[in-house]
Design a protein around this motif. Structure first.
Motif, PDB file in Angstrom:
ATOM      1  N   MET A 231       0.827  -1.212   0.000  1.00 59.07           N
ATOM      2  CA  MET A 231       0.000   0.000   0.000  1.00 59.07           C
ATOM      3  C   MET A 231       0.859   1.258   0.000  1.00 59.07           C
ATOM      4  O   MET A 231       0.367   2.356  -0.290  1.00 59.07           O
ATOM      5  CB  MET A 231      -0.923   0.003   1.222  1.00 59.07           C
ATOM      6  CG  MET A 231      -2.073  -0.992   1.142  1.00 59.07           C
ATOM      7  SD  MET A 231      -3.165  -0.657  -0.253  1.00 59.07           S
ATOM      8  CE  MET A 231      -3.779   0.968   0.190  1.00 59.07           C
ATOM      9  N   THR A 232       2.150   1.116   0.315  1.00 63.25           N
ATOM     10  CA  THR A 232       3.038   2.282   0.276  1.00 63.25           C
ATOM     11  C   THR A 232       3.322   2.732  -1.157  1.00 63.25           C
ATOM     12  O   THR A 232       3.735   3.877  -1.373  1.00 63.25           O
ATOM     13  CB  THR A 232       4.376   1.950   0.961  1.00 63.25           C
ATOM     14  OG1 THR A 232       4.959   0.796   0.333  1.00 63.25           O
ATOM     15  CG2 THR A 232       4.165   1.659   2.437  1.00 63.25           C
ATOM     16  N   ALA A 236       3.559   6.535  -2.508  1.00 58.54           N
ATOM     17  CA  ALA A 236       4.755   7.110  -3.134  1.00 58.54           C
ATOM     18  C   ALA A 236       4.406   7.809  -4.439  1.00 58.54           C
ATOM     19  O   ALA A 236       4.949   8.876  -4.752  1.00 58.54           O
ATOM     20  CB  ALA A 236       5.786   6.011  -3.379  1.00 58.54           C
ATOM     21  N   ILE A 237       3.502   7.210  -5.219  1.00 61.17           N
ATOM     22  CA  ILE A 237       3.094   7.832  -6.486  1.00 61.17           C
ATOM     23  C   ILE A 237       2.407   9.171  -6.227  1.00 61.17           C
ATOM     24  O   ILE A 237       2.662  10.167  -6.917  1.00 61.17           O
ATOM     25  CB  ILE A 237       2.170   6.876  -7.266  1.00 61.17           C
ATOM     26  CG1 ILE A 237       2.949   5.623  -7.688  1.00 61.17           C
ATOM     27  CG2 ILE A 237       1.579   7.576  -8.485  1.00 61.17           C
ATOM     28  CD1 ILE A 237       2.097   4.567  -8.354  1.00 61.17           C
ATOM     29  N   ILE A 238       1.540   9.193  -5.209  1.00 58.69           N
ATOM     30  CA  ILE A 238       0.879  10.453  -4.840  1.00 58.69           C
ATOM     31  C   ILE A 238       1.917  11.505  -4.457  1.00 58.69           C
ATOM     32  O   ILE A 238       1.838  12.669  -4.862  1.00 58.69           O
ATOM     33  CB  ILE A 238      -0.106  10.212  -3.680  1.00 58.69           C
ATOM     34  CG1 ILE A 238      -1.273   9.343  -4.153  1.00 58.69           C
ATOM     35  CG2 ILE A 238      -0.623  11.542  -3.124  1.00 58.69           C
ATOM     36  CD1 ILE A 238      -2.198   8.900  -3.035  1.00 58.69           C
ATOM     37  N   VAL A 267       8.865   0.553   0.311  1.00 60.64           N
ATOM     38  CA  VAL A 267       8.357  -0.604   1.046  1.00 60.64           C
ATOM     39  C   VAL A 267       9.210  -0.903   2.276  1.00 60.64           C
ATOM     40  O   VAL A 267       8.752  -1.584   3.204  1.00 60.64           O
ATOM     41  CB  VAL A 267       8.296  -1.851   0.132  1.00 60.64           C
ATOM     42  CG1 VAL A 267       7.301  -1.645  -0.993  1.00 60.64           C
ATOM     43  CG2 VAL A 267       9.666  -2.192  -0.421  1.00 60.64           C
ATOM     44  N   ASN A 268      10.443  -0.387   2.296  1.00 60.39           N
ATOM     45  CA  ASN A 268      11.323  -0.674   3.435  1.00 60.39           C
ATOM     46  C   ASN A 268      10.740  -0.160   4.742  1.00 60.39           C
ATOM     47  O   ASN A 268      10.820  -0.829   5.786  1.00 60.39           O
ATOM     48  CB  ASN A 268      12.703  -0.050   3.204  1.00 60.39           C
ATOM     49  CG  ASN A 268      13.431  -0.683   2.030  1.00 60.39           C
ATOM     50  OD1 ASN A 268      13.139  -1.815   1.659  1.00 60.39           O
ATOM     51  ND2 ASN A 268      14.368   0.042   1.448  1.00 60.39           N
ATOM     52  N   ASN A 269      10.163   1.051   4.702  1.00 61.04           N
ATOM     53  CA  ASN A 269       9.585   1.620   5.920  1.00 61.04           C
ATOM     54  C   ASN A 269       8.426   0.775   6.430  1.00 61.04           C
ATOM     55  O   ASN A 269       8.296   0.528   7.637  1.00 61.04           O
ATOM     56  CB  ASN A 269       9.112   3.048   5.657  1.00 61.04           C
ATOM     57  CG  ASN A 269      10.255   3.963   5.246  1.00 61.04           C
ATOM     58  OD1 ASN A 269      11.403   3.745   5.624  1.00 61.04           O
ATOM     59  ND2 ASN A 269       9.938   4.984   4.468  1.00 61.04           N
ATOM     60  N   LEU A 341       2.992   9.416   5.353  1.00 61.47           N
ATOM     61  CA  LEU A 341       1.701   8.730   5.271  1.00 61.47           C
ATOM     62  C   LEU A 341       1.798   7.286   5.749  1.00 61.47           C
ATOM     63  O   LEU A 341       0.834   6.749   6.312  1.00 61.47           O
ATOM     64  CB  LEU A 341       1.182   8.774   3.831  1.00 61.47           C
ATOM     65  CG  LEU A 341       0.807  10.160   3.288  1.00 61.47           C
ATOM     66  CD1 LEU A 341       0.352  10.060   1.841  1.00 61.47           C
ATOM     67  CD2 LEU A 341      -0.287  10.799   4.137  1.00 61.47           C
ATOM     68  N   THR A 342       2.959   6.670   5.523  1.00 65.11           N
ATOM     69  CA  THR A 342       3.137   5.284   5.960  1.00 65.11           C
ATOM     70  C   THR A 342       2.983   5.155   7.468  1.00 65.11           C
ATOM     71  O   THR A 342       2.407   4.172   7.969  1.00 65.11           O
ATOM     72  CB  THR A 342       4.525   4.769   5.525  1.00 65.11           C
ATOM     73  OG1 THR A 342       4.573   4.711   4.101  1.00 65.11           O
ATOM     74  CG2 THR A 342       4.796   3.381   6.090  1.00 65.11           C
ATOM     75  N   MET A 343       3.492   6.137   8.208  1.00 67.50           N
ATOM     76  CA  MET A 343       3.413   6.085   9.668  1.00 67.50           C
ATOM     77  C   MET A 343       1.970   6.141  10.166  1.00 67.50           C
ATOM     78  O   MET A 343       1.690   5.780  11.315  1.00 67.50           O
ATOM     79  CB  MET A 343       4.211   7.243  10.278  1.00 67.50           C
ATOM     80  CG  MET A 343       5.660   7.317   9.816  1.00 67.50           C
ATOM     81  SD  MET A 343       6.582   5.801  10.118  1.00 67.50           S
ATOM     82  CE  MET A 343       6.616   5.772  11.889  1.00 67.50           C
TER      83      MET A 343
END
Length: 359
Positions: A231-232, A236-238, A267-269, A341-343
């Motif tokens: 989902m990351t 990233a694209i955004i 994806v690493n995060n 956003l990932t957090m």
């Protein structure tokens, strides 16, 4: 927004095809006039060649036999007379320079009076007595595409103008124009090459996502968790598109390369977060508590690694390069926004999906 793809010769390129050379040339001139009327075009040209005049020598078979002159001897004598021949070599300070002996034949009459010597008999005869000579106009190069005659019209564009917009204007003018029957046209410039390259990038991106998913599937031994991690990618694209918009950069070919490169970085995060959440769950904590602890404890190292990458890319952003600047902006903005956003997004999705899955 679509610019900066692979080199294509000119941003705006139109290929005309047909079987009538005269109609093709007239159509190419009309297209050049249309381009000249469009604001932002410059250096308008085409790949046609001017007619050149050549001597065509047709030997008189009986006459050449009578004088004992073969076709090879005839061709050799004419070639020497018109193109010259290396007669000697001049040496100076260890360097050699060829000495070319050339004639001063410029007209048909002078060529007709060229003396041809027979190697068999030693006799000399005027060229006009053993051959007919014509002066014909011919094209030095004939361009073809898919078996038909072809002419390409090219145009550069001024700064601040879009090749896509100019191509659209030209396309509308071509639709309104009365094109000769049998003449076809197709655009083959920068926008068309970009669409082709974007298709290749899309295939590469899909392959990269599938490869990442398979690796994560083996690592986490779960079908759902790799999907949550992936989902990351849209995040990233955004981020990349937002950064390109803020920096007034076009969605170019190199920018797309930067976005594809992000697939293996962002994806690493999420991997770090999901792995930490799983570790917390193994200790008996609830899903909600595990997600909160993962964000609190992993935020600093994740943000530090992100900022070090962004700082390393900063010089490329201000390099002014049409190649590296869009790529660096896409990488930096995509990485930064996706990290933030990932957090938030990944723990929320993990909590919702896993609770429903457990239930």
């Amino acid at each position: 927004m679509l610019e900066q793809a692979e080199p294509v010769g000119a941003p705006v390129t139109l290929r005309l095809t047909g079987n009538d050379s005269a109609l093709l040339r007239n159509s190419a001139e009309n297209v050049k006039n249309m381009l000249a009327e469009i604001e932002g075009t410059k250096n308008i040209t085409d790949d046609t060649y001017e007619y050149t005049y050549e001597f065509v020598v047709n030997p008189k078979g009986i006459k050449t036999s009578i004088f004992g002159i073969s076709n090879y001897e005839l061709q050799n004598e004419i070639s020497i007379a018109l193109r010259g021949r290396e007669s000697s070599t001049f040496r100076d300070n260890g360097k050699e320079y060829p000495i070319i002996a050339e004639s001063d034949i410029d007209t048909k009459a002078e060529l007709e009076n060229l003396m041809i010597k027979s190697q068999a008999t030693g006799r000399k005869v005027l060229l006009k007595e053993i051959a007919d000579i014509e002066l014909k106009s011919q094209l030095p190069v004939i361009n073809k595409y898919n078996g038909e005659l072809a002419i390409s019209v090219y145009s550069d564009i001024s700064d601040g103008y879009s090749s896509s917009k100019i191509g659209s204007e030209l396309g509308q003018m071509l639709k309104d124009a009365d094109f000769p029957e049998g003449i076809r046209y197709e655009f083959n410039g920068e926008p068309e090459k970009i669409r082709e390259n974007f298709g290749n990038i899309a295939v590469a991106a899909i392959f990269a996502v599938l490869s990442v998913y398979l690796i994560l599937l083996i690592q986490f031994k779960s079908f759902l968790q790799p999907l949550i991690i992936l989902m990351t990618v849209p995040l990233a694209i955004i981020g990349s598109i937002t950064g390109l918009f803020l920096f007034n950069q076009k969605l170019s070919f190199v920018a797309m390369l930067g976005m594809v490169s992000l697939l293996g970085i962002v994806v690493n995060n999420a991997i770090i977060l999901i792995d930490f959440i799983n570790s917390e769950l193994e200790e008996g904590k609830t899903i909600k508590k595990s997600c909160i602890d993962a964000v609190n404890k992993r935020m600093r190292p994740i943000m530090l690694s992100t900022w070090t990458t962004i700082i390393g890319l900063t010089p490329l952003v201000y390099s002014g390069s049409a190649l590296f600047t869009p790529m660096a902006i896409a990488l930096m903005s995509g990485l930064l926004i996706s990290t933030v956003l990932t957090m938030v997004v990944i723990p929320v999705i993990y909590s919702i999906v896993m609770e429903r899955f457990v239930n």
